[in-house]
Design a protein around this motif. Structure first.
Motif, mmCIF file in Angstrom:
data_model
loop_
_atom_site.group_PDB
_atom_site.id
_atom_site.type_symbol
_atom_site.label_atom_id
_atom_site.label_comp_id
_atom_site.label_asym_id
_atom_site.label_seq_id
_atom_site.Cartn_x
_atom_site.Cartn_y
_atom_site.Cartn_z
ATOM 1 N N ALA A 103 -12.716 10.841 24.989
ATOM 2 C CA ALA A 103 -12.412 9.804 24.006
ATOM 3 C C ALA A 103 -11.031 9.991 23.387
ATOM 4 C CB ALA A 103 -13.481 9.802 22.914
ATOM 5 N N ASN A 158 -12.940 -0.680 27.308
ATOM 6 C CA ASN A 158 -13.543 0.427 28.063
ATOM 7 C C ASN A 158 -13.259 1.773 27.406
ATOM 8 O OD1 ASN A 158 -15.194 1.108 30.295
ATOM 9 N ND2 ASN A 158 -13.425 1.878 31.422
ATOM 10 N N ARG A 159 -13.293 1.788 26.079
ATOM 11 C CA ARG A 159 -13.010 3.016 25.317
ATOM 12 C C ARG A 159 -14.324 3.696 24.945
ATOM 13 N NH1 ARG A 159 -12.305 4.266 19.797
ATOM 14 N NH2 ARG A 159 -12.822 2.099 19.281
ATOM 15 N N LEU A 160 -14.443 4.974 25.283
ATOM 16 C CA LEU A 160 -15.649 5.737 24.946
ATOM 17 C C LEU A 160 -15.697 5.947 23.442
ATOM 18 C CD1 LEU A 160 -18.125 7.361 25.971
ATOM 19 C CD2 LEU A 160 -16.634 9.361 26.074
ATOM 20 N N TYR A 193 -19.561 2.569 25.409
ATOM 21 C CA TYR A 193 -18.166 2.146 25.514
ATOM 22 C C TYR A 193 -17.952 0.911 24.653
ATOM 23 C CZ TYR A 193 -17.356 5.357 29.389
ATOM 24 O OH TYR A 193 -17.209 6.494 30.161
ATOM 25 N N GLN A 249 -21.452 9.261 22.577
ATOM 26 C CA GLN A 249 -22.125 9.851 23.735
ATOM 27 C C GLN A 249 -23.265 10.741 23.251
ATOM 28 O OE1 GLN A 249 -19.878 11.835 27.127
ATOM 29 N NE2 GLN A 249 -20.952 13.605 26.278
ATOM 30 N N LYS A 305 -23.608 7.138 27.527
ATOM 31 C CA LYS A 305 -22.300 6.875 26.944
ATOM 32 C C LYS A 305 -22.247 5.445 26.416
ATOM 33 C CE LYS A 305 -19.794 10.037 30.035
ATOM 34 N NZ LYS A 305 -18.589 10.210 30.885
#
Length: 330
Positions: A66, A214-216, A210, A219, A208
């Protein structure tokens, strides 16, 4: 004044002549500090126990991904620099046991027979210590280790507990009262990132979240599938969220069910088979849910569903909505 004998032996009494379990390593305050910070940042290390292991490694890997760091799973200098920014989040808080913590209904013992469980009003905690452990995202054994010499707990008892306290308890008024109560009890912050999509990764053993681009953003360690009930690889969607759910036990859906098992409707409760929440998937009979045994996450098998700790499952439930895509991959 209500008191409760404080000791893990009272919870998990071994039969006579049973071999004593290997002693747990001591609670490392530095590791616990890292776990607390990671959890507050959205990268759940499983239970807060001050011990290294696969769940902590996975959480570190998530944070590194991240933050654009080299993904090693090791708290290297660059990762430590990120964690250091949040050092004000202390690993342990000393708190007085509240009156609500000592309130039940407690269910001890929980019947093994499912029809007997179905007769209960709730599958609640067995005792105040188990409830405290869930509230502070740990285990009774860890609370015992953090509080040597404490033999009983009652309202007002001062205990050292992992710092799982949320930054906010401002739960929206339009949420169901029972759900707000559950989130408050589990110390789950209502301010959670919104999921653009969910990825369940079998090889990493994690779920996960997102966000946009598409940013983590979060989790969590997870248990997923088994040889008999493998994780359903593919693209699915979230159908909806059922909070504090009842559980319909249908023996036809379980390969390990006994031949003479009858269907049963089990009451809600944190010690129910799916814990405090069921996140329904477009794959029939499959979902993301909680568990009555948080210490087993990532270490046991499931019947194909994705199992999280109750507190992590509650967080995920706040992040998703009907229609959220969910990718299950090897």
């Amino acid at each position: 004044m209500r008191k409760w004998v404080f000791g893990v032996a009272a919870l998990f009494a071994a039969p006579a002549m049973a071999q004593a379990p290997s002693p747990k390593p001591p609670v490392d305050r530095n590791i616990l500090h890292a776990q607390v910070i990671l959890e507050h940042l959205g990268f759940g290390p499983g239970i807060l126990d001050g011990r290294a292991g696969q769940s902590l490694t996975a959480a570190v890997r998530g944070l590194q991904e991240a933050r654009g760091l080299k993904v090693t799973g090791v708290i290297d200098p660059a990762t430590l620099a990120v964690l250091h920014q949040y050092r004000a989040l202390r690993p342990v808080r000393t708190l007085a046991v509240g009156a609500t913590t000592m309130q039940g209904p407690f269910v001890d013992p929980i019947p093994k027979d499912l029809p007997e469980q179905g007769k209960l009003k709730t599958l609640g905690y067995r005792n105040p210590l188990e409830k405290l452990a869930e509230m502070f995202h740990t285990t009774p054994e860890v609370i015992t280790a953090l509080n040597p010499g404490v033999t009983t707990i009652q309202t007002g008892t001062m205990l050292r507990l992992p710092n799982a306290l949320p930054g906010s308890r401002d739960y929206p008024a339009d949420w169901k009262p029972e759900w707000r109560q559950t989130l408050n009890m589990l110390n789950v912050d209502p301010r959670q990132p919104r999921a653009d999509h969910v990825v369940v990764d079998k090889s990493e053993g994690v779920l996960k979240i997102y966000g946009s681009g598409n940013r983590l953003v979060a989790q969590f360690s997870a248990t997923m599938g088994s040889e008999h009930d493998p994780l359903p690889i593919g693209r699915w969607k979230i159908n909806g969220v059922d909070t504090n759910p009842k559980f319909h036990y249908n023996p036809k859906l379980f390969w390990d069910a006994k031949k003479d098992d009858d269907p049963a409707m089990l009451p809600p409760g944190p010690n129910g088979p799916v814990g405090v929440v069921w996140i329904d998937l477009s794959k029939e009979h499959y979902g993301i849910h909680g568990t009555p045994e948080p210490q087993t996450i990532g270490r046991t098998e499931s019947h194909g569903c994705i199992r999280l700790t109750n507190w992590d499952a509650a967080r995920v439930a706040l992040m998703v909505k009907p229609g959220t895509p969910a990718l299950f991959q090897e």
